[in-house]
Design a protein around this motif. Structure first.
Motif, PDB file in Angstrom:
ATOM      1  N   PRO A  50      25.600  42.838  87.682  1.00 47.22           N
ATOM      2  CA  PRO A  50      25.839  43.981  88.563  1.00 47.22           C
ATOM      3  C   PRO A  50      24.648  44.189  89.505  1.00 47.22           C
ATOM      4  O   PRO A  50      23.538  43.729  89.227  1.00 47.22           O
ATOM      5  N   GLN A  51      24.885  44.885  90.579  1.00 43.82           N
ATOM      6  CA  GLN A  51      23.795  45.271  91.472  1.00 43.82           C
ATOM      7  C   GLN A  51      23.065  46.432  90.801  1.00 43.82           C
ATOM      8  O   GLN A  51      23.705  47.425  90.432  1.00 43.82           O
ATOM      9  N   PRO A  52      21.751  46.335  90.600  1.00 43.53           N
ATOM     10  CA  PRO A  52      21.027  47.394  89.905  1.00 43.53           C
ATOM     11  C   PRO A  52      21.260  48.787  90.494  1.00 43.53           C
ATOM     12  O   PRO A  52      21.386  49.768  89.756  1.00 43.53           O
ATOM     13  N   GLU A  53      21.382  48.877  91.814  1.00 48.09           N
ATOM     14  CA  GLU A  53      21.570  50.191  92.435  1.00 48.09           C
ATOM     15  C   GLU A  53      22.949  50.794  92.137  1.00 48.09           C
ATOM     16  O   GLU A  53      23.158  51.988  92.336  1.00 48.09           O
ATOM     17  N   ASP A  54      23.875  49.987  91.623  1.00 50.55           N
ATOM     18  CA  ASP A  54      25.194  50.495  91.259  1.00 50.55           C
ATOM     19  C   ASP A  54      25.221  51.080  89.846  1.00 50.55           C
ATOM     20  O   ASP A  54      26.226  51.671  89.449  1.00 50.55           O
TER      21      ASP A  54
ATOM     22  N   ASP B 267      19.673  43.946  83.406  1.00 55.58           N
ATOM     23  CA  ASP B 267      20.629  44.255  84.471  1.00 55.58           C
ATOM     24  C   ASP B 267      20.110  45.369  85.375  1.00 55.58           C
ATOM     25  O   ASP B 267      20.199  45.286  86.595  1.00 55.58           O
TER      26      ASP B 267
ATOM     27  N   ALA C  16      27.226  48.670  83.543  1.00 53.61           N
ATOM     28  CA  ALA C  16      28.222  48.710  84.613  1.00 53.61           C
ATOM     29  C   ALA C  16      29.548  49.208  84.055  1.00 53.61           C
ATOM     30  O   ALA C  16      29.939  48.864  82.947  1.00 53.61           O
TER      31      ALA C  16
ATOM     32  N   GLY D  63      17.452  44.018  87.739  1.00 54.62           N
ATOM     33  CA  GLY D  63      17.750  42.825  88.526  1.00 54.62           C
ATOM     34  C   GLY D  63      17.010  41.581  88.080  1.00 54.62           C
ATOM     35  O   GLY D  63      16.676  40.734  88.895  1.00 54.62           O
TER      36      GLY D  63
END
Length: 110
Positions: A33-37, A71, A95, A74
């Motif tokens: 997943p994108q860490p900012e998500d 995760d 996530a 990142g």
């Protein structure tokens, strides 16, 4: 197939038939997943000698949850996360787990 706390929980499996006719079942690729998500729930400062599994045990109560910290930050190489004491690591929900709404958006109890 996988425990609900596994990084592979919910990832589909598929099969491959080998040239000799055997069927091999395997887990499809897990995309990071994108860490900012991810919903951040805190931070942890790396202490000298810290290991990711020990941090996960402190933060999540389970050392095998170290993947969640990787995760959230990142990390392609999780061991890099603890190589520099003093580094701040994000601690996040996995996530797909929704976070709580900001206080202004939560309805007041009646």
């Amino acid at each position: 197939m996988f425990d609900p706390t596994s990084r592979y929980h919910g990832i589909a499996t598929t099969t491959l038939t080998t040239p000799d006719g055997r069927t091999v079942t395997y887990v499809r690729r897990r995309f990071l997943p994108q860490p900012e998500d991810l919903m951040s729930v805190g931070t942890q400062v790396v202490e000298p000698g810290d290991r990711l599994d020990r941090i996960a045990a402190r933060q999540y109560g389970a050392p095998e949850q170290a993947w969640r910290i990787a995760d959230a930050n990142g990390a392609i190489r999780p061991e890099d996360l603890t190589s520099v004491p003093g580094r701040r690591l994000r601690i996040a929900l996995p996530a797909g787990v929704p976070g709580s709404l900001p206080m202004a958006m939560n309805p007041a109890p009646s």
